[in-house]
Design a protein around this motif. Structure first.
Motif, PDB file in Angstrom:
ATOM      1  N   LYS A 183      33.691 -62.836 -50.199  1.00 15.25           N
ATOM      2  CA  LYS A 183      34.173 -61.706 -49.387  1.00 15.25           C
ATOM      3  C   LYS A 183      34.893 -60.677 -50.269  1.00 15.25           C
ATOM      4  CE  LYS A 183      34.784 -64.187 -44.994  1.00 15.25           C
ATOM      5  NZ  LYS A 183      34.276 -63.311 -43.970  1.00 15.25           N
ATOM      6  N   ASP A 239      38.569 -57.934 -41.892  1.00 13.64           N
ATOM      7  CA  ASP A 239      38.010 -59.288 -41.765  1.00 13.64           C
ATOM      8  C   ASP A 239      39.159 -60.270 -41.575  1.00 13.64           C
ATOM      9  OD1 ASP A 239      36.221 -61.314 -41.592  1.00 13.64           O
ATOM     10  OD2 ASP A 239      35.323 -61.003 -43.585  1.00 13.64           O
ATOM     11  N   ILE A 262      42.064 -57.911 -45.387  1.00 20.07           N
ATOM     12  CA  ILE A 262      41.613 -59.223 -44.896  1.00 20.07           C
ATOM     13  C   ILE A 262      42.851 -60.012 -44.510  1.00 20.07           C
ATOM     14  CG2 ILE A 262      40.481 -61.396 -45.484  1.00 20.07           C
ATOM     15  CD1 ILE A 262      38.646 -59.893 -47.333  1.00 20.07           C
TER      16      ILE A 262
END
Length: 495
Positions: free
Chosen positions: A110, A96, A74
């Motif tokens: 997340k 992400d 991420i």
């Protein structure tokens, strides 16, 4: 968590601490890569803007390693959601994006989702490993059952032994032969009591040697059959069993019943000995009347004098020739018997091989019509040997060369000295010897071309025996093609 600002790392730690996960901090891309070399991670939170190696370069290197190729990343960035920026990030391997400033709950959700996914993957991998292990055990059990069924169906007796020789398994063949239970058959003393007392000591000695040297064992011995008490002969083999590293892990022993085959060999041997004895006795019995027939033929010729009728002269010469041929066959039979019994004695002395070969050639000269005998030998080629016996050898070889050259042609005798040895060759241009027969022509009663050319097939056997008694060698070479003939070699030591 990878960020070059400690404050950001502390903030991330505070947000994610409620998840109860182990959090690892890295203040640069290189430090993050060092952590990834040592451990596996469920997720990487990676700041894009870092001095030196930025987040994109760090992600590219992470994706190059097989171990971290699929570890989720991420990106944490202060940039806007510019489309080209996002595409570049995803190209570098981002799973992400989170834009600063971010909502702590969103980030936590997340991260929790990726951690849950990682744990699920671990559970699936563990289940897969467990299934593979279970399948492996099933396959091993099936393989072992098939192996045991195969071994139980074998006609041989089979034992599996541990490294120290302890019996761990026996097949059904041995249990039925010895009348033992599996538990009894695992005790060495129970197995040993079925071996013949005369064979047990030497087999035990050989087995102890194999245990020390870890080398295979082969021996013949007798084992008592339980149902009738008969001792039968077996060929036993014991082979070491090793792992992939070559370490000894056990032994596999087998015993094959050779009793009937051994008895058959003994019967054939006895028959062969009886045949040899009969031939020797018959030769001895024939020797005296043949000598008498030769003497009577000679006496008749002497008494007839110079005025003998031509028909009678031809008849007496025919009788003399036939008696001589039969006497030669008888002597050959006697020589074979002497060789078999090791009673062929040599009267050795200094002799000239070249002179001997010339005499052999002269002996055949009156008989030559379509043949020619050439000789190439140096003067005074001296060695120590039995002259009469070597004359017999070379006479046999020249006689065979002439006999198996029905179309005529040259027979060549060559003699030379080679490093303290005398090498004699007898070559012809006759029928040749089939390659399949080259190894057998020196055996008794062997004839490469059958009975068409006469003889008993003893001359070469006797010649080999005489040459070997002198410490020499004899062999033949031939292409087997008619017209190319054969070459016989005799090599004798000079001393």
């Amino acid at each position: 968590m990878v960020d070059d600002h400690d404050a950001n790392l502390l903030a991330l730690e505070a947000i994610l601490e409620p998840l109860g996960q182990r959090l690892v901090r890295a203040s640069s891309g290189p430090e993050a890569l060092r952590w990834l070399l040592r451990e596996d991670f469920a997720l990487i939170l990676l700041d894009v803007q870092m001095p030196g190696m930025d987040g994109f370069e760090t992600a590219r290197l992470v994706r190059q390693r097989q171990r971290t190729r699929y570890t989720p990343i991420i990106f944490l960035t202060a940039h806007s959601r510019d489309e080209s920026h996002l595409v570049h990030g995803y190209t570098m391997g981002a799973a992400d994006y989170v834009v600063k400033p971010f909502n702590p709950d969103v980030l936590r959700w997340k991260v929790e989702a990726f951690v849950a996914l990682y744990r699920q993957q671990q559970r699936l991998q563990a289940q897969e490993a467990a299934l593979w292990e279970r399948e492996r055990h099933i396959l091993e059990r099936q393989s072992e059952r098939r192996f045991r069924r195969l071994v139980d169906s074998m006609p041989q007796l089979v034992w599996a032994l541990l490294v120290d020789g302890t019996v761990s398994y026996v097949n059904r063949g041995w249990l039925e032969y010895a009348g033992l239970t599996p538990e009894q058959a695992r005790r060495s003393q129970e197995n040993q009591r079925f071996m013949h007392p005369d064979d047990l000591p030497h087999v035990q000695e050989a087995w102890l040697k194999s245990l020390r040297t870890e080398q295979p064992l082969q021996a013949e011995y007798r084992l008592r059959r339980a149902r009738d008490g008969e001792y039968r002969w077996f060929l036993g083999r014991t082979l070491p069993e090793r792992d992939e590293e070559g370490q000894l892990v056990g032994w596999i022993a087998t015993a094959t019943d050779i009793h009937d085959a051994r008895r058959a060999v003994e019967v054939l041997k006895a028959a062969s000995e009886a045949k040899d004895m009969f031939l020797t006795m018959a030769a001895h019995e024939l020797r005296t009347p043949l000598q008498a027939a030769r003497s009577y033929a000679h006496l008749a010729k002497v008494k007839a004098g110079a005025g003998m009728d031509p028909g009678l002269d031809k008849a007496l010469r025919g009788i003399h020739r036939t008696v001589n041929r039969m006497a030669s066959l008888v002597e050959n039979l006697l020589d074979v018997g002497r060789l078999q019994q090791g009673e062929l004695h040599l009267a050795q002395g200094e002799m000239d091989v070249s002179l001997l070969l010339r005499e052999v050639v002269e002996h055949f000269q009156p008989l030559l019509e379509s043949h020619r005998i050439d000789m190439d030998a140096p003067e005074s080629l001296v060695l120590r040997a039995d002259r009469e016996r070597l004359e017999q050898v070379f006479t046999n070889l020249v006689s065979n060369a002439l006999r198996y050259s029905p179309g005529g042609g040259a027979v060549r005798l060559t003699a030379r000295e080679e490093s303290g040895l005398v090498h004699v060759e007898v070559a012809d241009q006759g029928l040749g010897i089939p390659p399949s027969q080259l190894e057998h022509i020196f055996e008794r009663f062997s004839r490469a071309h059958g009975i068409s050319y006469g003889g008993l097939g003893l001359g070469l056997a006797i010649s080999r025996g005489i040459v070997e008694r002198h410490g020499g060698r004899i062999w033949a070479e031939s292409s087997g093609h008619e017209g190319e003939g054969s070459t016989f070699h005799v090599v004798l030591p000079k001393g």
